[in-house]
Write a protein that holds these residues in place. Structure first.
Motif, PDB file in Angstrom:
ATOM      1  N   GLY A 127       6.567  -7.654  -7.147  1.00 15.68           N
ATOM      2  CA  GLY A 127       5.817  -8.181  -8.274  1.00 15.68           C
ATOM      3  C   GLY A 127       5.072  -6.890  -8.598  1.00 15.68           C
ATOM      4  N   ASP A 128       3.750  -7.161  -9.163  1.00 14.03           N
ATOM      5  CA  ASP A 128       2.802  -6.231  -9.440  1.00 14.03           C
ATOM      6  C   ASP A 128       2.379  -5.284  -8.587  1.00 14.03           C
ATOM      7  N   GLY A 129       2.801  -5.363  -7.169  1.00 21.22           N
ATOM      8  CA  GLY A 129       2.087  -4.592  -6.035  1.00 21.22           C
ATOM      9  C   GLY A 129       3.201  -4.411  -5.166  1.00 21.22           C
ATOM     10  N   PHE A 130       2.718  -4.346  -3.879  1.00 15.93           N
ATOM     11  CA  PHE A 130       3.593  -3.929  -2.577  1.00 15.93           C
ATOM     12  C   PHE A 130       3.001  -4.841  -1.422  1.00 15.93           C
ATOM     13  N   VAL A 131       4.151  -5.006  -0.428  1.00 16.52           N
ATOM     14  CA  VAL A 131       3.889  -5.700   0.868  1.00 16.52           C
ATOM     15  C   VAL A 131       4.129  -4.713   2.031  1.00 16.52           C
ATOM     16  N   LEU A 132       3.037  -4.528   2.821  1.00 19.24           N
ATOM     17  CA  LEU A 132       3.269  -3.722   3.844  1.00 19.24           C
ATOM     18  C   LEU A 132       3.338  -4.560   5.278  1.00 19.24           C
ATOM     19  N   THR A 133       4.265  -3.912   5.940  1.00 11.96           N
ATOM     20  CA  THR A 133       4.837  -4.389   7.162  1.00 11.96           C
ATOM     21  C   THR A 133       5.163  -3.424   8.322  1.00 11.96           C
ATOM     22  N   GLY A 134       4.832  -3.504   9.491  1.00 12.39           N
ATOM     23  CA  GLY A 134       4.769  -2.622  10.725  1.00 12.39           C
ATOM     24  C   GLY A 134       3.924  -2.577  11.609  1.00 12.39           C
ATOM     25  N   ARG A 135       3.622  -1.607  12.435  1.00  8.07           N
ATOM     26  CA  ARG A 135       2.561  -1.563  13.366  1.00  8.07           C
ATOM     27  C   ARG A 135       2.532   0.039  13.754  1.00  8.07           C
ATOM     28  N   LYS A 136       1.259   0.370  13.783  1.00  6.58           N
ATOM     29  CA  LYS A 136       0.698   2.048  13.979  1.00  6.58           C
ATOM     30  C   LYS A 136       0.383   1.782  15.327  1.00  6.58           C
TER      31      LYS A 136
ATOM     32  N   ALA B 117      -0.285   5.141   1.703  1.00  2.00           N
ATOM     33  CA  ALA B 117      -1.012   4.116   1.028  1.00  2.00           C
ATOM     34  C   ALA B 117      -2.363   3.903   1.468  1.00  2.00           C
ATOM     35  N   LEU B 118      -3.270   3.403   0.670  1.00  2.00           N
ATOM     36  CA  LEU B 118      -4.671   3.311   1.062  1.00  2.00           C
ATOM     37  C   LEU B 118      -4.879   1.759   1.201  1.00  2.00           C
ATOM     38  N   VAL B 119      -5.225   1.284   2.397  1.00  2.00           N
ATOM     39  CA  VAL B 119      -5.283  -0.259   2.879  1.00  2.00           C
ATOM     40  C   VAL B 119      -6.778  -0.270   3.280  1.00  2.00           C
TER      41      VAL B 119
ATOM     42  N   ARG C 100      -0.762  -7.677   1.557  1.00  2.00           N
ATOM     43  CA  ARG C 100      -0.399  -7.602   0.091  1.00  2.00           C
ATOM     44  C   ARG C 100      -1.244  -6.524  -0.387  1.00  2.00           C
ATOM     45  N   LEU C 101      -0.701  -5.685  -1.169  1.00  2.00           N
ATOM     46  CA  LEU C 101      -1.649  -4.567  -1.847  1.00  2.00           C
ATOM     47  C   LEU C 101      -1.442  -4.509  -3.283  1.00  2.00           C
ATOM     48  N   ASP C 102      -2.486  -4.015  -4.045  1.00  2.00           N
ATOM     49  CA  ASP C 102      -2.063  -3.724  -5.522  1.00  2.00           C
ATOM     50  C   ASP C 102      -1.542  -2.322  -5.720  1.00  2.00           C
ATOM     51  N   ARG C 103      -0.909  -2.009  -7.093  1.00  2.00           N
ATOM     52  CA  ARG C 103      -0.284  -0.984  -7.362  1.00  2.00           C
ATOM     53  C   ARG C 103      -0.982   0.176  -6.919  1.00  2.00           C
ATOM     54  N   SER C 104      -2.460   0.185  -6.995  1.00  2.00           N
ATOM     55  CA  SER C 104      -3.267   1.248  -6.963  1.00  2.00           C
ATOM     56  C   SER C 104      -3.314   1.789  -5.525  1.00  2.00           C
ATOM     57  N   ALA C 105      -2.972   0.948  -4.656  1.00  2.00           N
ATOM     58  CA  ALA C 105      -3.007   1.340  -3.135  1.00  2.00           C
ATOM     59  C   ALA C 105      -2.021   2.616  -2.663  1.00  2.00           C
ATOM     60  N   LEU C 106      -1.049   2.605  -3.668  1.00  2.00           N
ATOM     61  CA  LEU C 106      -0.013   3.705  -3.286  1.00  2.00           C
ATOM     62  C   LEU C 106      -0.422   5.063  -3.857  1.00  2.00           C
TER      63      LEU C 106
END
Length: 372
Positions: free
Chosen positions: A144-153, A178-180, A209-215
């Motif tokens: 949509g208007d943002g992003f979804v972040l998945t994974g493990r660090k 990305a800034l989370v 879930r992140l908005d567009r500015s997170a990238l």
């Protein structure tokens, strides 16, 4: 690059030296270690002295200092083996954000960091990929208007004590940063102590879930930004090691002057003088190499910069381990006891060999950059 201290640099290091003696002594450090969490008051104290804003651009409320200033500051902090996130946050993350132009979110976090109101972490390592700087399993998907972040660090340095993380991930087959915010829904941290009694965390991103500015940035630019922050952090870590080595040499020298055997101070025995002299040589060589790395940070050729920084890291790591081992041995059996701070410095100096890449990683990195 001129490494002669200016009046401002000398005043800053003098202030830091006093604080290291007063607030980062043996008992104070142990109390912070035992708490198992970031001491915000200690972080604010460092910020008040200018540490958190040292590399932040002046346009964002910082000092915009040079790598030469960074070197002397972190060498001084190394004398107190400061375990607060001065390298992971005030160097690595800040350098990355400062290298990204035209990002309002980056500027906001830089301003907060300069004031000591924010702690940042960089999440880049993943399971099964030892020290790889390329994200593999962490995915940033458009939604949509943002992003979804998945994974493990894994091994996120001071991750649990941070307010936000710079996370490397794959976006449309490219590397992205990305800034989370750490408090984002779906983000969980597993905090644990490291060998040197600092803190790390494993971080899981479960459909965050992140908005567009997170990238912040993506593609080859993301690799360049990450590499720059990485090289600055490695150089600061080398300076930290040099400061820790110097303090350990001073402590060991004082011990040999006061401890007696056969009615004579240990320092009077020539074989021990030779070992102490070798420790000093190793520290001086490591410091000279760190000057080379600091000078390379201003090189416009990223390959030249990275190659020199990686080679210096291996030299400093080898010297740090040798100085630490000699200090323990020259203290005899007491060198490994919990009652002496020698053990704390030894652990930090050994662990530095694995932080931000071990020798194998940096040899391979330098070789690949040479070939490029």
């Amino acid at each position: 690059m001129d490494f002669a201290l200016s009046e401002e640099q000398r005043m800053l290091t003098d202030s830091l030296e006093r604080v290291m003696v007063q607030q980062w002594g043996f008992s104070e450090r142990r109390a912070r270690f035992a708490s198992g969490k970031l001491d915000r008051a200690a972080w604010q104290q460092l910020s008040d002295l200018g540490v958190s804003g040292l590399l932040v651009p002046e346009t964002c409320g910082g000092f915009g200092e040079s790598p030469a200033s960074m070197l002397v500051v972190h060498q001084t902090l190394g004398t107190g083996i400061v375990s607060e996130p001065v390298i992971s946050s005030a160097v690595m993350a800040v350098t990355m954000l400062s290298a990204i132009e035209g990002q309002a979110v980056a500027a906001q976090w830089l301003e907060a960091h300069a004031q000591g109101q924010a702690v940042l972490a960089v999440a880049w390592q993943e399971t099964g990929e030892r020290y790889s700087t390329e994200p593999l399993s962490t995915q940033l998907l458009a939604d949509g208007d943002g992003f979804v972040l998945t994974g493990r660090k894994r091994y996120v340095w001071h991750g649990a004590g941070s307010d936000a993380m710079l996370v490397s991930a794959r976006l449309d087959g490219q590397m992205a940063l990305a800034l989370v915010p750490t408090q984002a829904a779906g983000l969980t941290t597993e905090d644990y102590p490291t060998f040197d009694l600092a803190r790390c965390a494993d971080v899981t991103f479960d459909n965050v879930r992140l908005d567009r500015s997170a990238l912040l940035i993506q593609g080859e630019q993301a690799r360049d930004v990450f590499a720059k922050g990485f090289d600055f952090a490695v150089t600061a870590l080398c300076a930290h090691a040099c400061g820790a080595m110097q303090y350990l040499i001073d402590v060991t020298t004082n011990y040999l002057k006061t401890r007696k055997q056969f009615g004579q101070p240990l320092i009077s025995f020539q074989v021990l003088q030779h070992r102490l002299a070798q420790m000093l040589i190793e520290q001086e060589m490591a410091l000279s190499s760190t000057y080379v790395a600091a000078a390379a940070l201003s090189d416009h050729d990223a390959a030249v910069r990275g190659k020199r920084v990686s080679m210096v890291k291996t030299e400093v790591a080898n010297a740090a381990r040798q100085v630490g081992e000699e200090a323990v041995q020259l203290h005899g059996g007491m060198g490994v006891t919990d009652e002496l701070e020698v053990g704390d410095y030894f652990k930090r100096l050994v662990y530095i060999g694995n932080l931000l890449g071990d020798n194998n990683f940096h040899y391979a990195r330098a070789q690949s950059l040479q070939a490029a």
